[in-house]
Design a protein around this motif. Structure first.
Motif, PDB file in Angstrom:
ATOM      1  N   PRO A  52     -24.483   4.938 -12.133  1.00  0.00           N
ATOM      2  CA  PRO A  52     -25.572   3.965 -12.204  1.00  0.00           C
ATOM      3  C   PRO A  52     -26.757   4.425 -13.041  1.00  0.00           C
ATOM      4  O   PRO A  52     -27.578   3.603 -13.442  1.00  0.00           O
ATOM      5  CB  PRO A  52     -25.979   3.778 -10.736  1.00  0.00           C
ATOM      6  CG  PRO A  52     -25.423   4.945 -10.008  1.00  0.00           C
ATOM      7  CD  PRO A  52     -24.207   5.379 -10.760  1.00  0.00           C
ATOM      8  N   GLU A  78     -28.794  -3.889 -16.610  1.00  0.00           N
ATOM      9  CA  GLU A  78     -28.846  -4.882 -15.531  1.00  0.00           C
ATOM     10  C   GLU A  78     -27.791  -5.963 -15.719  1.00  0.00           C
ATOM     11  O   GLU A  78     -27.113  -6.357 -14.777  1.00  0.00           O
ATOM     12  CB  GLU A  78     -30.234  -5.532 -15.454  1.00  0.00           C
ATOM     13  CG  GLU A  78     -31.295  -4.670 -14.803  1.00  0.00           C
ATOM     14  CD  GLU A  78     -31.914  -3.677 -15.779  1.00  0.00           C
ATOM     15  OE1 GLU A  78     -31.415  -3.563 -16.918  1.00  0.00           O
ATOM     16  OE2 GLU A  78     -32.903  -3.015 -15.389  1.00  0.00           O
ATOM     17  N   PHE A 115     -24.402  -4.902 -14.731  1.00  0.00           N
ATOM     18  CA  PHE A 115     -24.267  -4.872 -13.266  1.00  0.00           C
ATOM     19  C   PHE A 115     -24.024  -6.283 -12.732  1.00  0.00           C
ATOM     20  O   PHE A 115     -23.143  -6.499 -11.894  1.00  0.00           O
ATOM     21  CB  PHE A 115     -25.531  -4.278 -12.642  1.00  0.00           C
ATOM     22  CG  PHE A 115     -25.546  -4.308 -11.142  1.00  0.00           C
ATOM     23  CD1 PHE A 115     -24.839  -3.371 -10.405  1.00  0.00           C
ATOM     24  CD2 PHE A 115     -26.270  -5.290 -10.458  1.00  0.00           C
ATOM     25  CE1 PHE A 115     -24.851  -3.406  -9.011  1.00  0.00           C
ATOM     26  CE2 PHE A 115     -26.283  -5.328  -9.071  1.00  0.00           C
ATOM     27  CZ  PHE A 115     -25.571  -4.382  -8.356  1.00  0.00           C
ATOM     28  N   LEU A 118     -21.309  -2.247  -3.217  1.00  0.00           N
ATOM     29  CA  LEU A 118     -22.150  -1.144  -3.698  1.00  0.00           C
ATOM     30  C   LEU A 118     -21.596   0.220  -3.285  1.00  0.00           C
ATOM     31  O   LEU A 118     -21.854   1.229  -3.940  1.00  0.00           O
ATOM     32  CB  LEU A 118     -23.583  -1.297  -3.164  1.00  0.00           C
ATOM     33  CG  LEU A 118     -24.379  -2.486  -3.705  1.00  0.00           C
ATOM     34  CD1 LEU A 118     -25.729  -2.573  -3.019  1.00  0.00           C
ATOM     35  CD2 LEU A 118     -24.551  -2.394  -5.212  1.00  0.00           C
ATOM     36  N   ILE A 127     -19.162   1.257  -8.941  1.00  0.00           N
ATOM     37  CA  ILE A 127     -20.351   2.036  -9.285  1.00  0.00           C
ATOM     38  C   ILE A 127     -20.189   3.374  -8.573  1.00  0.00           C
ATOM     39  O   ILE A 127     -20.033   3.403  -7.357  1.00  0.00           O
ATOM     40  CB  ILE A 127     -21.627   1.367  -8.741  1.00  0.00           C
ATOM     41  CG1 ILE A 127     -21.734  -0.070  -9.216  1.00  0.00           C
ATOM     42  CG2 ILE A 127     -22.857   2.185  -9.098  1.00  0.00           C
ATOM     43  CD1 ILE A 127     -22.546  -0.270 -10.435  1.00  0.00           C
ATOM     44  N   LEU A 176     -29.570 -10.141  -8.229  1.00  0.00           N
ATOM     45  CA  LEU A 176     -28.690  -9.017  -8.565  1.00  0.00           C
ATOM     46  C   LEU A 176     -29.393  -8.048  -9.516  1.00  0.00           C
ATOM     47  O   LEU A 176     -29.297  -6.832  -9.368  1.00  0.00           O
ATOM     48  CB  LEU A 176     -27.385  -9.526  -9.188  1.00  0.00           C
ATOM     49  CG  LEU A 176     -26.401 -10.179  -8.204  1.00  0.00           C
ATOM     50  CD1 LEU A 176     -25.279 -10.896  -8.942  1.00  0.00           C
ATOM     51  CD2 LEU A 176     -25.828  -9.134  -7.253  1.00  0.00           C
ATOM     52  N   GLU A 177     -30.118  -8.607 -10.469  1.00  0.00           N
ATOM     53  CA  GLU A 177     -30.872  -7.755 -11.401  1.00  0.00           C
ATOM     54  C   GLU A 177     -31.892  -6.915 -10.651  1.00  0.00           C
ATOM     55  O   GLU A 177     -32.036  -5.719 -10.883  1.00  0.00           O
ATOM     56  CB  GLU A 177     -31.594  -8.618 -12.447  1.00  0.00           C
ATOM     57  CG  GLU A 177     -30.702  -9.048 -13.595  1.00  0.00           C
ATOM     58  CD  GLU A 177     -31.413 -10.037 -14.513  1.00  0.00           C
ATOM     59  OE1 GLU A 177     -32.659  -9.966 -14.630  1.00  0.00           O
ATOM     60  OE2 GLU A 177     -30.710 -10.883 -15.106  1.00  0.00           O
ATOM     61  N   PHE A 210     -30.264  -4.088  -8.713  1.00  0.00           N
ATOM     62  CA  PHE A 210     -29.879  -2.937  -9.532  1.00  0.00           C
ATOM     63  C   PHE A 210     -31.097  -2.150 -10.008  1.00  0.00           C
ATOM     64  O   PHE A 210     -31.111  -0.917 -10.014  1.00  0.00           O
ATOM     65  CB  PHE A 210     -29.038  -3.375 -10.731  1.00  0.00           C
ATOM     66  CG  PHE A 210     -28.541  -2.218 -11.543  1.00  0.00           C
ATOM     67  CD1 PHE A 210     -27.664  -1.311 -10.984  1.00  0.00           C
ATOM     68  CD2 PHE A 210     -28.975  -2.017 -12.845  1.00  0.00           C
ATOM     69  CE1 PHE A 210     -27.206  -0.217 -11.710  1.00  0.00           C
ATOM     70  CE2 PHE A 210     -28.526  -0.929 -13.581  1.00  0.00           C
ATOM     71  CZ  PHE A 210     -27.642  -0.034 -13.009  1.00  0.00           C
ATOM     72  N   THR A 211     -32.136  -2.874 -10.374  1.00  0.00           N
ATOM     73  CA  THR A 211     -33.368  -2.205 -10.792  1.00  0.00           C
ATOM     74  C   THR A 211     -33.925  -1.347  -9.663  1.00  0.00           C
ATOM     75  O   THR A 211     -34.319  -0.194  -9.877  1.00  0.00           O
ATOM     76  CB  THR A 211     -34.424  -3.257 -11.208  1.00  0.00           C
ATOM     77  OG1 THR A 211     -33.856  -4.073 -12.228  1.00  0.00           O
ATOM     78  CG2 THR A 211     -35.683  -2.602 -11.717  1.00  0.00           C
ATOM     79  N   ALA A 251     -32.219  -0.169  -7.072  1.00  0.00           N
ATOM     80  CA  ALA A 251     -31.273   0.919  -6.776  1.00  0.00           C
ATOM     81  C   ALA A 251     -31.502   2.081  -7.731  1.00  0.00           C
ATOM     82  O   ALA A 251     -31.591   3.243  -7.328  1.00  0.00           O
ATOM     83  CB  ALA A 251     -29.834   0.413  -6.887  1.00  0.00           C
ATOM     84  N   ARG A 252     -31.616   1.749  -9.006  1.00  0.00           N
ATOM     85  CA  ARG A 252     -31.790   2.804 -10.004  1.00  0.00           C
ATOM     86  C   ARG A 252     -33.126   3.527  -9.804  1.00  0.00           C
ATOM     87  O   ARG A 252     -33.200   4.757  -9.894  1.00  0.00           O
ATOM     88  CB  ARG A 252     -31.729   2.176 -11.393  1.00  0.00           C
ATOM     89  CG  ARG A 252     -31.586   3.157 -12.482  1.00  0.00           C
ATOM     90  CD  ARG A 252     -31.472   2.423 -13.802  1.00  0.00           C
ATOM     91  NE  ARG A 252     -30.154   2.590 -14.378  1.00  0.00           N
ATOM     92  CZ  ARG A 252     -29.773   2.026 -15.517  1.00  0.00           C
ATOM     93  NH1 ARG A 252     -30.588   1.209 -16.147  1.00  0.00           N
ATOM     94  NH2 ARG A 252     -28.591   2.251 -16.005  1.00  0.00           N
TER      95      ARG A 252
END
Length: 275
Positions: free
Chosen positions: A149, A156, A159, A174, A180, A211-212, A215-216, A218-219
DNA sequence: AATATTGTTCAGCA
DNA sequence: GTGCTGAACAATAT
């Protein structure tokens, strides 16, 4: 490896992506460019597709030159055409020390360097693995590991595309290392908590925008965890990881933390602000 | 003394 | 093929 751990991390130290990245830096700092004089295997059950003798023959006399991490997997390149391949399971850790008296209780494999250094792979529960790889990229393909990831080429939108092809609970997706690679139970719960999404939500009910954001978040959680841990700090106030207990107050609203089993794992979430 | 925990893999089922 | 559940692995804390 970790010396004085902050209070909130004392019980929670699962080797997910940030922890493995810290192990990588630990090897970089302590164990490179020293001649390996011998290797002792204290418990062969930790070995993967190699014998203690094979490990010794492959690596004794060589040096470790560099490290490479993918998800929760760590590869250490030897000065011979082979890499050491480490996975830390649930309780794997590394310890570099000088005095044999400092040998960790659950050391399973120990690399003895010329001079007086020792690098121990320790793992109380024996769920981790120590093996060899001729080619990490090939091993990653064979193990069917998904993208890391933190790979900057994974955006994004990638993902979102990856997730929209799937169905089922977002938490289960996830956690899947073939989609991932690197997130486990704790960081998945944290990302969903911070993105305001319930772990059971079906991925098909989430918008592209959600979803974006997921992921943002999470990162950002993964990178800030690496940064904080490398500074010897624990998890930030306001994080779910510090409140993984049923009945705790939600650190960001007036809700209560609830406990459930999702995707086969104990899951904590706040029903008030996660929807 | 029984139970929960934790990541990964795999078997069995819808 | 896809997704879900439960089991197995090991060792510890409660």
């Amino acid at each position: 490896m970790t010396g004085a751990a902050p209070d909130d991390d004392r019980k929670i130290r699962m080797p997910e992506l940030p922890e493995v990245e810290i192990y990588k830096r630990y090897v970089d700092r302590h164990a490179l460019n020293q001649k390996i004089v011998s290797i002792s295997v204290h418990d062969a059950r930790i070995l993967s597709a190699v014998t203690g003798r094979g490990l010794h023959k492959s690596l004794s006399g060589s040096r470790f030159l560099e490290t490479f991490r993918h998800g929760k997997h760590l590869f250490v390149r030897s000065s011979r055409p082979v890499w050491l391949h480490l996975h830390f399971g649930m309780s794997g850790d590394l310890a570099y020390y000088k005095s044999p008296a400092a040998t960790p209780r659950f050391a399973r494999v120990i690399f003895h360097f010329a001079g007086e250094g020792h690098l121990a792979y320790e793992d109380m529960r024996l769920f981790g693995r120590v093996g060899l790889s001729r080619d990490p990229q090939k091993t990653i393909r064979e193990r069917r590991l998904g993208v890391d990831p933190l790979d900057p080429d994974f955006r994004e939108k990638d993902f979102v595309e990856l997730m929209k092809k799937r169905r089922g609970a977002i938490k289960a997706l996830l956690m899947r290392q073939d989609l991932i690679a690197g997130m486990g139970n704790l960081y998945v719960d944290e990302a969903l908590f911070q993105a305001g999404i319930l772990p059971r939500r079906n991925v098909q009910t989430l918008s592209d925008k959600q979803l974006e954001k997921l992921f943002t978040r999470a990162r950002a959680i993964l990178t800030s965890s690496i940064r904080r841990k490398s500074q010897g700090r624990g998890n930030p106030p306001g994080s779910l990881i510090r409140h993984r207990a049923q009945g705790d107050e939600c650190p960001r609203c007036r809700g209560m933390i609830e406990r459930d089993v999702v995707a086969g794992r104990t899951t904590y979430y706040c029903h008030d602000h996660q929807g």
